[in-house]
Design a protein around this motif. Structure first.
Motif, PDB file in Angstrom:
ATOM      1  N   ALA A 230       0.838  -1.401   0.006  1.00  0.00           N
ATOM      2  CA  ALA A 230       0.063   0.050   0.186  1.00  0.00           C
ATOM      3  C   ALA A 230       0.741   1.385   0.232  1.00  0.00           C
ATOM      4  O   ALA A 230       0.244   2.474  -0.152  1.00  0.00           O
ATOM      5  CB  ALA A 230      -1.072   0.008   1.065  1.00  0.00           C
ATOM      6  N   ASP A 231       2.132   1.301  -0.053  1.00  0.00           N
ATOM      7  CA  ASP A 231       2.897   2.480   0.016  1.00  0.00           C
ATOM      8  C   ASP A 231       2.931   3.320  -1.261  1.00  0.00           C
ATOM      9  O   ASP A 231       3.047   4.375  -1.244  1.00  0.00           O
ATOM     10  CB  ASP A 231       4.386   1.844   0.265  1.00  0.00           C
ATOM     11  CG  ASP A 231       4.777   1.828   1.471  1.00  0.00           C
ATOM     12  OD1 ASP A 231       4.001   1.411   2.413  1.00  0.00           O
ATOM     13  OD2 ASP A 231       5.889   1.486   2.035  1.00  0.00           O
ATOM     14  N   ASP A 232       2.585   2.632  -2.269  1.00  0.00           N
ATOM     15  CA  ASP A 232       2.296   3.335  -3.691  1.00  0.00           C
ATOM     16  C   ASP A 232       0.738   3.141  -3.911  1.00  0.00           C
ATOM     17  O   ASP A 232       0.327   2.004  -4.380  1.00  0.00           O
ATOM     18  CB  ASP A 232       3.048   2.707  -4.714  1.00  0.00           C
ATOM     19  CG  ASP A 232       2.849   3.331  -5.970  1.00  0.00           C
ATOM     20  OD1 ASP A 232       3.441   4.682  -6.192  1.00  0.00           O
ATOM     21  OD2 ASP A 232       2.374   3.047  -6.940  1.00  0.00           O
ATOM     22  N   LYS A 233       0.234   4.333  -3.635  1.00  0.00           N
ATOM     23  CA  LYS A 233      -1.253   4.383  -3.862  1.00  0.00           C
ATOM     24  C   LYS A 233      -1.748   4.117  -5.112  1.00  0.00           C
ATOM     25  O   LYS A 233      -2.914   3.166  -5.249  1.00  0.00           O
ATOM     26  CB  LYS A 233      -1.801   5.598  -3.457  1.00  0.00           C
ATOM     27  CG  LYS A 233      -1.980   5.777  -1.881  1.00  0.00           C
ATOM     28  CD  LYS A 233      -2.719   7.180  -1.671  1.00  0.00           C
ATOM     29  CE  LYS A 233      -2.826   7.620   0.151  1.00  0.00           C
ATOM     30  NZ  LYS A 233      -3.411   8.515   0.212  1.00  0.00           N
ATOM     31  N   PRO A 234      -1.454   4.453  -6.294  1.00  0.00           N
ATOM     32  CA  PRO A 234      -1.891   4.183  -7.615  1.00  0.00           C
ATOM     33  C   PRO A 234      -1.744   2.677  -7.874  1.00  0.00           C
ATOM     34  O   PRO A 234      -2.726   2.009  -8.334  1.00  0.00           O
ATOM     35  CB  PRO A 234      -1.217   4.969  -8.634  1.00  0.00           C
ATOM     36  CG  PRO A 234      -0.654   6.049  -7.912  1.00  0.00           C
ATOM     37  CD  PRO A 234      -0.361   5.733  -6.489  1.00  0.00           C
ATOM     38  N   SER A 235      -0.989   1.834  -7.587  1.00  0.00           N
ATOM     39  CA  SER A 235      -0.723   0.580  -7.705  1.00  0.00           C
ATOM     40  C   SER A 235      -1.601  -0.038  -6.904  1.00  0.00           C
ATOM     41  O   SER A 235      -1.977  -1.240  -7.180  1.00  0.00           O
ATOM     42  CB  SER A 235       1.012   0.225  -7.422  1.00  0.00           C
ATOM     43  OG  SER A 235       1.870   0.604  -8.483  1.00  0.00           O
ATOM     44  N   ALA A 236      -1.622   0.155  -5.709  1.00  0.00           N
ATOM     45  CA  ALA A 236      -2.475  -0.482  -4.586  1.00  0.00           C
ATOM     46  C   ALA A 236      -3.926  -0.489  -5.290  1.00  0.00           C
ATOM     47  O   ALA A 236      -4.630  -1.771  -5.259  1.00  0.00           O
ATOM     48  CB  ALA A 236      -2.340  -0.021  -3.224  1.00  0.00           C
ATOM     49  N   ARG A 237      -4.298   0.513  -5.772  1.00  0.00           N
ATOM     50  CA  ARG A 237      -5.640   0.618  -6.281  1.00  0.00           C
ATOM     51  C   ARG A 237      -5.971  -0.284  -7.426  1.00  0.00           C
ATOM     52  O   ARG A 237      -7.066  -0.881  -7.464  1.00  0.00           O
ATOM     53  CB  ARG A 237      -6.023   2.299  -6.594  1.00  0.00           C
ATOM     54  CG  ARG A 237      -6.132   3.095  -5.584  1.00  0.00           C
ATOM     55  CD  ARG A 237      -5.938   4.654  -5.787  1.00  0.00           C
ATOM     56  NE  ARG A 237      -5.872   5.468  -4.834  1.00  0.00           N
ATOM     57  CZ  ARG A 237      -5.507   6.944  -5.150  1.00  0.00           C
ATOM     58  NH1 ARG A 237      -5.280   7.100  -6.164  1.00  0.00           N
ATOM     59  NH2 ARG A 237      -5.248   7.518  -4.012  1.00  0.00           N
ATOM     60  N   TYR A 238      -4.924  -0.202  -8.372  1.00  0.00           N
ATOM     61  CA  TYR A 238      -5.114  -0.978  -9.675  1.00  0.00           C
ATOM     62  C   TYR A 238      -5.141  -2.498  -9.174  1.00  0.00           C
ATOM     63  O   TYR A 238      -5.859  -3.523  -9.531  1.00  0.00           O
ATOM     64  CB  TYR A 238      -3.761  -0.836 -10.497  1.00  0.00           C
ATOM     65  CG  TYR A 238      -3.751  -1.704 -11.458  1.00  0.00           C
ATOM     66  CD1 TYR A 238      -4.910  -1.947 -12.514  1.00  0.00           C
ATOM     67  CD2 TYR A 238      -2.613  -2.539 -11.749  1.00  0.00           C
ATOM     68  CE1 TYR A 238      -4.813  -3.028 -13.488  1.00  0.00           C
ATOM     69  CE2 TYR A 238      -2.721  -3.560 -12.576  1.00  0.00           C
ATOM     70  CZ  TYR A 238      -3.732  -3.719 -13.585  1.00  0.00           C
ATOM     71  OH  TYR A 238      -3.720  -4.690 -14.548  1.00  0.00           O
ATOM     72  N   ILE A 239      -4.104  -2.866  -8.240  1.00  0.00           N
ATOM     73  CA  ILE A 239      -4.094  -4.461  -7.840  1.00  0.00           C
ATOM     74  C   ILE A 239      -5.446  -4.808  -7.229  1.00  0.00           C
ATOM     75  O   ILE A 239      -5.868  -6.010  -7.491  1.00  0.00           O
ATOM     76  CB  ILE A 239      -2.967  -4.378  -6.864  1.00  0.00           C
ATOM     77  CG1 ILE A 239      -1.752  -4.210  -7.459  1.00  0.00           C
ATOM     78  CG2 ILE A 239      -3.011  -5.957  -6.094  1.00  0.00           C
ATOM     79  CD1 ILE A 239      -0.462  -4.414  -6.357  1.00  0.00           C
ATOM     80  N   VAL A 240      -6.020  -3.893  -6.275  1.00  0.00           N
ATOM     81  CA  VAL A 240      -7.263  -4.187  -5.849  1.00  0.00           C
ATOM     82  C   VAL A 240      -8.484  -4.534  -6.813  1.00  0.00           C
ATOM     83  O   VAL A 240      -9.149  -5.548  -6.995  1.00  0.00           O
ATOM     84  CB  VAL A 240      -7.733  -3.280  -4.531  1.00  0.00           C
ATOM     85  CG1 VAL A 240      -9.381  -3.596  -4.291  1.00  0.00           C
ATOM     86  CG2 VAL A 240      -7.041  -3.487  -3.379  1.00  0.00           C
ATOM     87  N   ALA A 241      -8.567  -3.511  -7.748  1.00  0.00           N
ATOM     88  CA  ALA A 241      -9.491  -3.666  -8.986  1.00  0.00           C
ATOM     89  C   ALA A 241      -9.146  -4.818  -9.705  1.00  0.00           C
ATOM     90  O   ALA A 241     -10.324  -5.592 -10.146  1.00  0.00           O
ATOM     91  CB  ALA A 241      -9.256  -2.242  -9.781  1.00  0.00           C
TER      92      ALA A 241
END
Length: 283
Positions: free
Chosen positions: A236-247
């Motif tokens: 979760a340290d990189d927000k854009p990547s975390a959001r994409y991974i969840v989606a």
């Protein structure tokens, strides 16, 4: 994205907190459009509900993830619930009641921003909070022992199993934030005037209990990641990547359900489509 799914015992100290995916924002846009279209189909199908559970330390990015991942959803198809300190009414019921009544109906997505796991996380770090639940047989903090937590984990597993067996697809995401990144995000809240309102002195008090929270998260994840309700540990340290991974995880899993499709028209309606068109065109 299966590498983020918890299928065996994990140690949080050994898990990634930062992954940077190239063009994550662009990929998210495409993925959330697909999710939005799939949600329309899910709504028409009316057989499954989807429950998204988000947990993480303060500043892990839960709010912004919800905003960005579900941006292309039809508003009628998604409901977000943020669980704060239990109200007087909620404390007159068992601890799962307020979560049960917030579950999504079939055809809808439900997002829990903080979840029923607060009852084995915050209350475990602060066992005195349990006394507010007024549970028979729990007369002092000394009664909030290992047997108490064992029972609570079993209750949560049974709750999720029951819900899953009745048509709710459960995704549980732990936004795995590093302590250093939390420090950076708290400082941004203090340094940016428009972000000041997000800061609470209580955040610093809870930060001092970081290790206790990590231990409680680790045990909760390991004891409750089940095939019918798996946990995913998301860097979760990189927000854009975390959001994409969840989606992407949600989309990939839902695509495996090949029975999620629009219902077919009955034979009479299907046979008379041209007749109905002609009636409208003659108006």
């Amino acid at each position: 994205m299966s590498e983020y799914k918890v299928t065996e015992t994990i140690a949080l100290k050994d898990t990634q907190t930062k992954v940077v995916i190239e063009d994550a924002k662009k990929k998210l846009k495409s993925t959330r459009r697909e999710l939005g279209e799939l949600q329309d189909t899910l709504y028409a199908h009316g057989k499954y509900a989807v429950l998204i559970c988000l947990q993480g330390m303060d500043t892990a990015g839960k709010d912004s993830l919800i905003r960005e991942v579900f941006k292309d959803f039809n508003a009628r198809g998604v409901e977000v619930h943020s669980f704060k300190v239990p109200t007087e009414l909620e404390l007159k019921h068992d601890y799962l009641w307020r979560h049960y009544i917030a579950l999504p109906a079939r055809g809808k997505f439900g997002v829990f921003n903080r979840t029923h796991y607060e009852n084995v996380l915050v209350t475990r770090v602060h066992p005195g909070y349990i006394m507010g639940e007024n549970i028979p047989g729990v007369d002092s903090v000394a009664d909030v022992n290992d047997a108490f937590w064992d029972a609570r984990f079993e209750q949560i597993n049974n709750f999720e199993k029951h819900v899953a067996e009745n048509g709710t697809l459960i995704f549980k995401f732990f936004l795995n934030l590093s302590k250093d990144e939390q420090k950076n995000r708290l400082l941004r809240r203090l340094n940016k005037q428009e972000k000041n309102w997000k800061f609470s002195a209580g955040d610093l008090k809870e930060r001092k209990l970081w290790d206790k929270y990590q231990a409680c998260y680790e045990e909760a994840i390991n004891r409750t990641s089940k095939p019918y309700a798996p946990w995913y540990a998301i860097p979760a340290d990189d927000k854009p990547s975390a959001r994409y991974i969840v989606a992407k995880i949600v989309l990939d899993v839902l695509k495996q359900y090949d029975d999620i499709k629009e219902p077919e028209l009955d034979d009479e309606t299907k046979a008379n489509l041209d007749v109905y068109k002609a009636q409208l065109e003659r108006e």
